[in-house]
Design a protein around this motif. Structure first.
Motif, PDB file in Angstrom:
ATOM      1  N   ALA A 149       0.682  -1.057  -0.014  1.00 47.66           N
ATOM      2  CA  ALA A 149       0.201   0.036   0.360  1.00 47.66           C
ATOM      3  C   ALA A 149       0.901   1.110  -0.469  1.00 47.66           C
ATOM      4  CB  ALA A 149      -0.550  -0.099   1.113  1.00 47.66           C
ATOM      5  N   SER A 150       0.314   2.879  -1.256  1.00 53.60           N
ATOM      6  CA  SER A 150       1.313   3.057  -1.039  1.00 53.60           C
ATOM      7  C   SER A 150       0.660   4.906  -0.925  1.00 53.60           C
ATOM      8  CB  SER A 150       2.312   3.315  -1.836  1.00 53.60           C
ATOM      9  OG  SER A 150       2.470   2.872  -3.294  1.00 53.60           O
ATOM     10  N   VAL A 151       0.994   5.730  -0.662  1.00 59.23           N
ATOM     11  CA  VAL A 151       0.626   6.672  -1.193  1.00 59.23           C
ATOM     12  C   VAL A 151       1.389   8.063  -1.275  1.00 59.23           C
ATOM     13  CG1 VAL A 151       0.608   7.777   1.720  1.00 59.23           C
ATOM     14  CG2 VAL A 151      -1.609   8.220  -0.288  1.00 59.23           C
ATOM     15  N   GLY A 152       1.027   9.221  -2.296  1.00 59.51           N
ATOM     16  CA  GLY A 152       1.792  10.320  -2.606  1.00 59.51           C
ATOM     17  C   GLY A 152       3.445   9.557  -3.350  1.00 59.51           C
ATOM     18  N   LEU A 153       4.288   9.854  -3.313  1.00 58.16           N
ATOM     19  CA  LEU A 153       5.416   9.953  -3.917  1.00 58.16           C
ATOM     20  C   LEU A 153       6.386   8.977  -2.924  1.00 58.16           C
ATOM     21  CD1 LEU A 153       6.113  13.912  -4.781  1.00 58.16           C
ATOM     22  CD2 LEU A 153       5.444  12.311  -5.737  1.00 58.16           C
ATOM     23  N   SER A 154       6.871   7.969  -4.085  1.00 55.09           N
ATOM     24  CA  SER A 154       7.858   6.938  -3.774  1.00 55.09           C
ATOM     25  C   SER A 154       9.376   7.916  -3.135  1.00 55.09           C
ATOM     26  CB  SER A 154       8.320   6.323  -4.721  1.00 55.09           C
ATOM     27  OG  SER A 154       8.769   6.722  -5.579  1.00 55.09           O
ATOM     28  N   LEU A 155      10.028   7.060  -3.394  1.00 52.29           N
ATOM     29  CA  LEU A 155      11.783   8.314  -2.494  1.00 52.29           C
ATOM     30  C   LEU A 155      12.247   8.505  -4.057  1.00 52.29           C
ATOM     31  CD1 LEU A 155      14.426   9.280  -0.988  1.00 52.29           C
ATOM     32  CD2 LEU A 155      15.040   6.695  -1.043  1.00 52.29           C
ATOM     33  N   ALA A 156      12.440   7.510  -5.010  1.00 48.27           N
ATOM     34  CA  ALA A 156      12.405   8.112  -6.401  1.00 48.27           C
ATOM     35  C   ALA A 156      12.205   9.170  -6.916  1.00 48.27           C
ATOM     36  CB  ALA A 156      12.486   6.619  -7.078  1.00 48.27           C
ATOM     37  N   ALA A 157      10.490   9.204  -6.652  1.00 49.85           N
ATOM     38  CA  ALA A 157       9.897  10.032  -8.176  1.00 49.85           C
ATOM     39  C   ALA A 157       9.892  11.063  -6.531  1.00 49.85           C
ATOM     40  CB  ALA A 157       8.419   9.672  -7.745  1.00 49.85           C
ATOM     41  N   ALA A 158       9.923  11.088  -5.598  1.00 51.40           N
ATOM     42  CA  ALA A 158      10.209  12.972  -5.169  1.00 51.40           C
ATOM     43  C   ALA A 158      11.796  13.612  -5.601  1.00 51.40           C
ATOM     44  CB  ALA A 158      10.050  12.126  -3.004  1.00 51.40           C
ATOM     45  N   GLU A 159      12.354  11.999  -5.061  1.00 52.87           N
ATOM     46  CA  GLU A 159      14.150  13.655  -5.460  1.00 52.87           C
ATOM     47  C   GLU A 159      14.011  13.685  -7.433  1.00 52.87           C
ATOM     48  OE1 GLU A 159      17.082   9.968  -4.375  1.00 52.87           O
ATOM     49  OE2 GLU A 159      16.798  11.033  -2.726  1.00 52.87           O
ATOM     50  N   GLU A 160      13.298  12.704  -7.849  1.00 52.28           N
ATOM     51  CA  GLU A 160      12.830  13.284  -9.428  1.00 52.28           C
ATOM     52  C   GLU A 160      12.136  14.877  -9.502  1.00 52.28           C
ATOM     53  OE1 GLU A 160      11.267  10.615 -13.027  1.00 52.28           O
ATOM     54  OE2 GLU A 160      12.755   9.271 -11.839  1.00 52.28           O
ATOM     55  N   ALA A 161      11.262  14.354  -7.772  1.00 54.43           N
ATOM     56  CA  ALA A 161      10.948  16.117  -8.489  1.00 54.43           C
ATOM     57  C   ALA A 161      11.142  17.329  -7.860  1.00 54.43           C
ATOM     58  CB  ALA A 161       9.508  16.118  -8.008  1.00 54.43           C
ATOM     59  N   GLY A 162      12.514  16.585  -7.632  1.00 57.80           N
ATOM     60  CA  GLY A 162      13.362  18.206  -7.420  1.00 57.80           C
ATOM     61  C   GLY A 162      13.206  18.263  -6.056  1.00 57.80           C
ATOM     62  N   LEU A 163      12.094  17.309  -5.222  1.00 58.40           N
ATOM     63  CA  LEU A 163      12.138  17.749  -3.331  1.00 58.40           C
ATOM     64  C   LEU A 163      13.630  17.463  -2.587  1.00 58.40           C
ATOM     65  CD1 LEU A 163       8.484  16.644  -2.874  1.00 58.40           C
ATOM     66  CD2 LEU A 163       8.825  18.738  -3.476  1.00 58.40           C
ATOM     67  N   ARG A 164      13.814  17.654  -1.215  1.00 60.56           N
ATOM     68  CA  ARG A 164      14.706  17.678  -1.118  1.00 60.56           C
ATOM     69  C   ARG A 164      14.033  16.810   0.286  1.00 60.56           C
ATOM     70  NH1 ARG A 164      18.287  19.825   3.354  1.00 60.56           N
ATOM     71  NH2 ARG A 164      16.863  20.752   4.032  1.00 60.56           N
ATOM     72  N   VAL A 165      14.254  15.463   0.451  1.00 56.43           N
ATOM     73  CA  VAL A 165      12.862  14.882   1.439  1.00 56.43           C
ATOM     74  C   VAL A 165      14.567  14.187   1.758  1.00 56.43           C
ATOM     75  CG1 VAL A 165      11.465  14.339  -0.551  1.00 56.43           C
ATOM     76  CG2 VAL A 165      13.709  13.000  -0.867  1.00 56.43           C
ATOM     77  N   ARG A 166      13.881  13.238   2.867  1.00 55.90           N
ATOM     78  CA  ARG A 166      14.706  11.707   3.241  1.00 55.90           C
ATOM     79  C   ARG A 166      13.602  11.192   3.605  1.00 55.90           C
ATOM     80  NH1 ARG A 166      16.619  10.145   8.493  1.00 55.90           N
ATOM     81  NH2 ARG A 166      15.714  11.698   9.898  1.00 55.90           N
TER      82      ARG A 166
END
Lengths: 468, 468
Positions: B362-379
């Motif tokens: 089950a997932s919602v929103g962005l995966s880590l890869a998708a978030a990084e691809e979107a240019g977000l600074r994430v952990r």
């Protein structure tokens, strides 16, 4: 000069709350000691949450599978296997693992009965004195409260301790009470084969929405528990136990569980040495600092402050009290405002509770009645949980109900209740919504995955919209 | 003068998305007609969500019960009973109930194939013309996309339709694909007794976090599915089906399911009459208005706009498009900003998805890869789901994993993934957190009830804190 018995923080009581206070103060670099006279880990690990849920889960798993056509589930449970699994979850009533954890994170353990003997001083078993430079945290929890009934002590009644740790299935069990312990233990022992009669003075689960107690009573009855509204007037044991009721009738059982409330475990805690009343629930502020004692060095977290008698809220208070102790030790300001880092705001505004019966009952925040009593302008929105596709798929004949309580002024949820098979994991979404104060307009964008039981959220929002 | 065929709103396609657009426009007082050539209710009701989950739930219920010591569960499932239950959830492929619902809420139904023939005009089966004063909503969904392989058509492969509606259990089933349909149908038919081989070109569930596909592959293997990384080069039927692979080997089966993606159901929709390309995915803005057509009268909601090919997101878009149509009809401003009432913001920022295999993913929103691809600074913060007390109680040997993806600039969650038995209902809490943009500091106050599986939230927050 520092002696071995001078600490930064002395925690009295090594249950889950005490462990979590110590964890936080030790992590902040404060030299911390835990004083515990019984098993490290406390009631939750050995005589409450863990063993009780271990007793309840097999019946639930069997019931859920049995409710799906095409799955073949044997009648009854293998009681010996269930009890053995329970023993394992109670760590066989040994605390080596918990002691090793304390040791691993650098927290000292002193075994014995801790008692306040004045400001920042705790005596253990009448001898050794531990002093606290910064704080003493009282985390001794609560004890079963038994009514004053003729014959009760001699009848050797079960309390929650015996009900969760019994090694044999009583052929006949009488349960006195209508709260969480009463309904859970009635369900558990019934699933293991006991004939069970539940004797409650009023509606079951009285602090939840009324439909919770009603649906749980229906579930208990369907499982074969005799649910009776009754007042117990006397108890006598002569081999078997005879329970006299106010209507003149008598119930006979092999064991009787009294699940009739809790009292603070503070009678022998030396509260009088700091001007408090022994046997009372110490009053605390939102950071769990005891308000009646000046200087801000005395904390009380967990059951014994009577804010919310739930393991997870005790641990929550512990994290907050531990952080407050650390902040004060560093001379920092306390962040004690609503939802601040040092305020256990959720105790009153968003404490969750799950009753692991069949059906399960789960609630967070305020019931409609509690919200109205608090003077909030609210509207309750209800929906049949069994009408949701995900629920129908989960179990044939799924029966349940859900309610959200919406604050009309702020348009946020202040409470939610779910009753039905498997709803325990539905609750956290409501907890996040209530605690996060997520506006209803935004909740429309929180789409439940189809077809899960969580789609009840969409139904509730539609009912809210169409009821306006 | 108004003729019978002049409407306010014409909805082409009567699946769950079209029904929901119509529901909203009719509720706003707009005269609405739905054009549907097949069964009212669409893929979801008859060939996707409902029958697939009906096929999957029995295996899951049995597995969950079997994983609790003391519960006795028979080996295998009663396939006839499971298929009969599935038939019931697919309403026996009859749409009377859905038609009655349309009728009950005052929506007209025209049976036949709808095709745009110019601005605000839809022709049915080449004859009758329906005109729309305010809007035409295209909701015709998607179709299975089959690869161009020699012999494929003659081999009569299963698509999602046959895989969810088959009336017999194939002794040997080959599944080509690695997405949701592939893994779910492999799990379902394996639970009903088929020998199943899954042929995937790459990792399973490629859009989720990598551990989701890995754990689902492990689960399929443990259930006896042969999971192979393979490229199919040809398919031939001669009684049985022979599947040629790029490595020169061959797989033989009784049926082969191709679950290799979707294509827009727009080839015969008359898109050319309004300047769009037939067979393309129409581009839309956040209120589902087709951007390539001036005047704001043409909408596309559900699978065919390619924003999020999920039933619940189609229904979400439908509510939003319906509200936008109603607002424009009343001359009101469109609330199309982020999380506005007329913006399907969650499609990109917080769409949930559940894969009903064992374990569930089950997932919602962005995966880590998708978030990084979107240019977000994430952990990303991970935790072993099986280490949570509630999970251990739920099932012996519980195996699972959870991840939250935290936006470091805003300190809110932008994604979450849970993999493990029974995690489907855990997801909505993450959806509320992501969509509600609840700060991590506030999430600490959202206490999970002990001992539920949801206590993973506490572990994730601790991992976040201690990793800083």
């Amino acid at each position: 000069m520092t002696t071995a018995d001078e600490y930064d923080v002395v925690v009295v009581g090594g249950g889950s709350t005490g462990e979590n206070v110590a964890d936080r103060t030790a992590a902040a670099g404060l030299r911390t000691v835990v004083v515990e006279g019984g098993l490290v880990g406390g009631e939750c690990s050995y005589y409450a949450c863990m063993p009780s849920k271990a007793l309840l889960r097999p019946g639930a798993a069997a019931a859920h599978a049995r409710a799906v056509a095409g799955v073949s589930v044997g009648a009854g449970l293998d009681a010996a296997a269930v009890l053995a699994r329970r023993d394992s979850f109670a760590d066989h009533w040994k605390d080596e693992d918990q002691v090793a954890w304390l040791d691993g994170v650098g927290i000292d353990l002193v075994r014995g009965h801790g008692r306040l003997i004045g400001e920042r001083a705790v005596q253990v078993d009448g001898g050794r004195v531990l002093t606290a430079r910064h704080a003493v945290a009282l985390c001794t929890g609560s004890l079963p409260a038994l009514p004053d009934l003729p014959g009760l002590a001699e009848a050797r009644p079960w309390t929650s301790r015996e009900a969760t740790s019994a090694r044999q299935v009583p052929p006949r069990l009488a349960v006195v009470g209508g709260g969480v312990v009463a309904v859970e233990m009635a369900a558990a022992w019934r699933s293991l084969g006991s004939e069970v009669v539940l004797l409650a003075r009023g509606p079951l689960l009285g602090r939840m929405e009324p439909f919770a107690g009603e649906l749980v009573a229906d579930g208990l009855s369907a499982a074969g528990v005799e649910v009776r509204q009754a007042e117990v007037t006397g108890v006598h044991r002569d081999g078997e136990v005879r329970i006299d009721l106010a209507d003149g009738s008598t119930v006979v059982a092999d064991e009787v569980l009294f699940a009739t409330g809790r009292r603070p475990n503070t009678a022998e805690l030396g509260l009088e040495s700091v001007g408090l009343t022994p046997g009372s629930w110490p009053e605390v502020d939102d950071s769990c600092t005891v308000t009646g004692v000046p200087g801000g060095w005395l904390y009380a977290a967990g059951d014994l402050n009577h804010r919310a008698l739930l393991t997870h809220q005790g641990k929550y208070q512990a994290r907050i009290a531990g952080a407050a102790i650390a902040a004060r030790a560093r001379g920092e300001r306390i962040d004690g405002g609503r939802w601040g880092a040092h305020s256990a705001t959720a105790d009153t505004a968003g404490a969750p509770q799950v009753v692991f019966t069949e059906p399960e009952a789960a609630s967070v925040g305020l019931s409609l009645a509690a919200a109205e009593e608090a003077g909030l302008r609210v509207r309750a929105v209800d929906h049949d949980l069994g009408a949701v596709a995900g629920a129908k798929l989960y179990a044939d004949g799924y029966t349940g109900r859900a309610r959200i309580v919406v604050d009309l002024d702020r348009e946020v949820l202040v409470g939610a209740t779910f009753v039905g098979p498997g709803v325990a994991e539905l609750l956290h979404a409501a907890t996040v919504a209530v605690v996060g104060e997520v506006p209803v307009a935004r909740l429309w964008h929180a789409v439940p995955a189809y077809p899960t039981v969580s789609e009840i959220w969409l139904r509730l929002l539609e009912a809210w919209r169409d009821g306006e």
